[in-house]
Design a protein around this motif. Sequence first.
Motif, PDB file in Angstrom:
ATOM      1  N   ILE A 171       0.718  -1.105   0.009  1.00 14.79           N
ATOM      2  CA  ILE A 171      -0.143  -0.142  -0.100  1.00 14.79           C
ATOM      3  C   ILE A 171       0.842   1.335   0.206  1.00 14.79           C
ATOM      4  O   ILE A 171       1.861   1.303   0.984  1.00 14.79           O
ATOM      5  CB  ILE A 171      -0.974   0.056   1.358  1.00 14.79           C
ATOM      6  N   VAL A 172       0.633   2.250  -0.886  1.00 17.82           N
ATOM      7  CA  VAL A 172       1.245   3.390  -0.971  1.00 17.82           C
ATOM      8  C   VAL A 172       0.344   4.483  -0.661  1.00 17.82           C
ATOM      9  O   VAL A 172      -0.795   4.596  -1.261  1.00 17.82           O
ATOM     10  CB  VAL A 172       1.832   3.556  -2.565  1.00 17.82           C
ATOM     11  N   VAL A 173       0.750   5.407   0.023  1.00 15.90           N
ATOM     12  CA  VAL A 173      -0.004   6.791   0.434  1.00 15.90           C
ATOM     13  C   VAL A 173       0.395   7.761  -0.719  1.00 15.90           C
ATOM     14  O   VAL A 173       1.520   8.359  -0.440  1.00 15.90           O
ATOM     15  CB  VAL A 173      -0.182   6.992   1.759  1.00 15.90           C
ATOM     16  N   ASP A 241      -0.617   1.181 -14.096  1.00 17.47           N
ATOM     17  CA  ASP A 241      -0.157   0.255 -14.886  1.00 17.47           C
ATOM     18  C   ASP A 241       0.425  -0.822 -14.180  1.00 17.47           C
ATOM     19  O   ASP A 241       0.520  -2.136 -14.963  1.00 17.47           O
ATOM     20  CB  ASP A 241       0.768   0.930 -16.035  1.00 17.47           C
ATOM     21  N   ALA A 242       1.182  -0.750 -13.269  1.00 22.27           N
ATOM     22  CA  ALA A 242       1.743  -1.973 -12.487  1.00 22.27           C
ATOM     23  C   ALA A 242       0.866  -2.896 -11.817  1.00 22.27           C
ATOM     24  O   ALA A 242       1.201  -3.784 -11.065  1.00 22.27           O
ATOM     25  CB  ALA A 242       2.823  -1.310 -11.521  1.00 22.27           C
ATOM     26  N   GLY A 243      -0.536  -2.683 -11.892  1.00 22.48           N
ATOM     27  CA  GLY A 243      -1.567  -3.520 -11.083  1.00 22.48           C
ATOM     28  C   GLY A 243      -1.935  -2.963  -9.698  1.00 22.48           C
ATOM     29  O   GLY A 243      -2.834  -3.731  -9.067  1.00 22.48           O
ATOM     30  N   PHE A 244      -1.774  -1.757  -9.431  1.00 20.18           N
ATOM     31  CA  PHE A 244      -2.331  -0.998  -8.161  1.00 20.18           C
ATOM     32  C   PHE A 244      -3.720  -0.258  -8.331  1.00 20.18           C
ATOM     33  O   PHE A 244      -3.791   0.269  -9.403  1.00 20.18           O
ATOM     34  CB  PHE A 244      -1.291   0.218  -7.727  1.00 20.18           C
ATOM     35  N   SER A 245      -4.642  -0.506  -7.424  1.00 20.62           N
ATOM     36  CA  SER A 245      -5.792   0.326  -7.321  1.00 20.62           C
ATOM     37  C   SER A 245      -5.505   1.534  -6.837  1.00 20.62           C
ATOM     38  O   SER A 245      -5.040   1.701  -5.915  1.00 20.62           O
ATOM     39  CB  SER A 245      -6.892  -0.533  -6.713  1.00 20.62           C
ATOM     40  N   LEU A 246      -6.198   2.632  -7.578  1.00 20.53           N
ATOM     41  CA  LEU A 246      -6.108   3.837  -7.082  1.00 20.53           C
ATOM     42  C   LEU A 246      -7.395   4.132  -6.404  1.00 20.53           C
ATOM     43  O   LEU A 246      -8.573   4.307  -7.145  1.00 20.53           O
ATOM     44  CB  LEU A 246      -5.892   4.706  -8.184  1.00 20.53           C
ATOM     45  N   VAL A 247      -7.377   4.498  -5.256  1.00 19.36           N
ATOM     46  CA  VAL A 247      -8.489   4.823  -4.386  1.00 19.36           C
ATOM     47  C   VAL A 247      -8.334   6.307  -3.613  1.00 19.36           C
ATOM     48  O   VAL A 247      -7.454   6.235  -2.882  1.00 19.36           O
ATOM     49  CB  VAL A 247      -8.800   3.801  -3.135  1.00 19.36           C
ATOM     50  N   GLY A 265      -5.911  -5.888  -2.256  1.00 18.61           N
ATOM     51  CA  GLY A 265      -4.526  -6.033  -3.178  1.00 18.61           C
ATOM     52  C   GLY A 265      -3.719  -4.953  -3.221  1.00 18.61           C
ATOM     53  O   GLY A 265      -3.913  -3.877  -2.296  1.00 18.61           O
ATOM     54  N   PRO A 266      -2.807  -4.798  -4.287  1.00 21.88           N
ATOM     55  CA  PRO A 266      -1.849  -3.467  -4.166  1.00 21.88           C
ATOM     56  C   PRO A 266      -2.836  -2.436  -4.381  1.00 21.88           C
ATOM     57  O   PRO A 266      -3.643  -2.287  -5.217  1.00 21.88           O
ATOM     58  CB  PRO A 266      -1.242  -3.943  -5.407  1.00 21.88           C
ATOM     59  N   LEU A 267      -2.372  -1.262  -3.519  1.00 18.40           N
ATOM     60  CA  LEU A 267      -3.293  -0.164  -3.512  1.00 18.40           C
ATOM     61  C   LEU A 267      -2.638   1.062  -3.428  1.00 18.40           C
ATOM     62  O   LEU A 267      -1.527   1.205  -2.313  1.00 18.40           O
ATOM     63  CB  LEU A 267      -4.190  -0.444  -2.169  1.00 18.40           C
ATOM     64  N   VAL A 268      -3.193   2.026  -4.072  1.00 18.20           N
ATOM     65  CA  VAL A 268      -2.553   3.444  -3.701  1.00 18.20           C
ATOM     66  C   VAL A 268      -3.763   4.182  -3.041  1.00 18.20           C
ATOM     67  O   VAL A 268      -4.882   4.376  -3.818  1.00 18.20           O
ATOM     68  CB  VAL A 268      -2.138   4.052  -4.940  1.00 18.20           C
TER      69      VAL A 268
END
Length: 320
Positions: A171-173, A241-247, A265-268
Motif C-alpha cells: 500500500i502506498v499513500v 499500470d503496474a497493477g495498483f488500484s487507485l482509491v 490488493g496492491p493499493l494506492v
Amino acid sequence: MPGNSQRKGAVRRKGKGNTAGSGGRVRRGLEGRGPTPKAEDRPYHKAYKAKQSSAGRPVGRSGSQTQRTGRPGAGPEWVAGRNPVLEALQAEIPIQAAYIAEGAERDDRLREILKLTAARGKSLLEVTRAELDRMTGGAVHQGVALQLPAYSYTHPDDLLAKALESDTEPIVVALDSITDPRNLGAIVRSAAAFGATGVLIPERRSAGMTAAAWKTSAGAAARIPIARATNLNRALRAYADAGFSLVGLDGAAEQDITDLPQATGPLVLIVGSEGEGLSRLVREACEALVSIPITGMESLNAGVAAGIALYEIARARQGS
C-alpha cells in the motif's frame, strides 16, 4: 622619591603586570560546548570555504553558503529560537549544523541545548549575532539556531519497485497537494504505523519534509521512504499500470471505506488537499472514491482522515 618620578613613562600604566584570575569563569563558559569543531566546519575558516567551493556551492564573504538569488534565508531550512531549537533536538530531528551567537545569555533552555547537541556528537559553532541574523534571514533566533540537512527523497519509480518486491500486499499513500507540513508528518507517521510501503507527494504545491513535518512524524520519516514526483498524475498512472488500484478519499463519496473490495490488493490510497480535496485529474484517475462515515456536520482534517482510512484497510487485510 620612588614612585614619584616625573620621567615620561615612569608611571605604571593600568592593565600592565599581574592581573586577577577569572575565577574559573572562562572554563565554566566553555562547559557543554562539545569537542572543538573541525576546521572545515567553521564558517570563518579557509578550510570551510575550500570545502564549499569544491562542492560547487557559492560562498559568501563570511564563508557561509549563499543563494544565487541573494534572498535572505533562502536555501537550507533553519530552526531558530530557543524553544523551537530545544523541541527539534528533543524530537531527534536530523541537523546539519548548530550555531550559537557570541555572548548569548545562558539560561536553562540553552544549557539543555548544549547538553543535547553534545550528546548527539554535534558542536555549537560560535558566530557573531550579525552573522546569525544573516544566515537565518533575520529570524528571531535568541542567539541559537539549527540548520537542517536537505531531505533525501526517493524517486517514484524506486518506491514502486520496492512496493512490487514486498512480501505482502503493498500500500502506498499518495498526497494530492497537502500543504500543511504537520498533516504531512501525521500521515507519514500513520503510514509507518499501518505498514505502508511509502508515501508519494508532488514536487509543487505541496508541503515537504520540513522541521514541522519531521517533528509531527515522531521519527517515522526516517523509517519509511517518501517519494516526490514531478508530475503526480503521471506517477499515479505508472502505479495503475503496474497493477495498483487507485482509491481516493472523498468526503462526498457514497462508498464507505469499510466496504472497499480493493483493500486486499496492491493499493494506492490518495488523500486530497486540506481545502479543495482531490483535484479533477486525480479524481478521474481513481478506480474508486470512498468516504469515512461521520455524524453531524463535522469534518476531518487530512491527517486524521488518512489515519482512519489506513486503519480500516489494515483491519480488512487482517480479516481476509
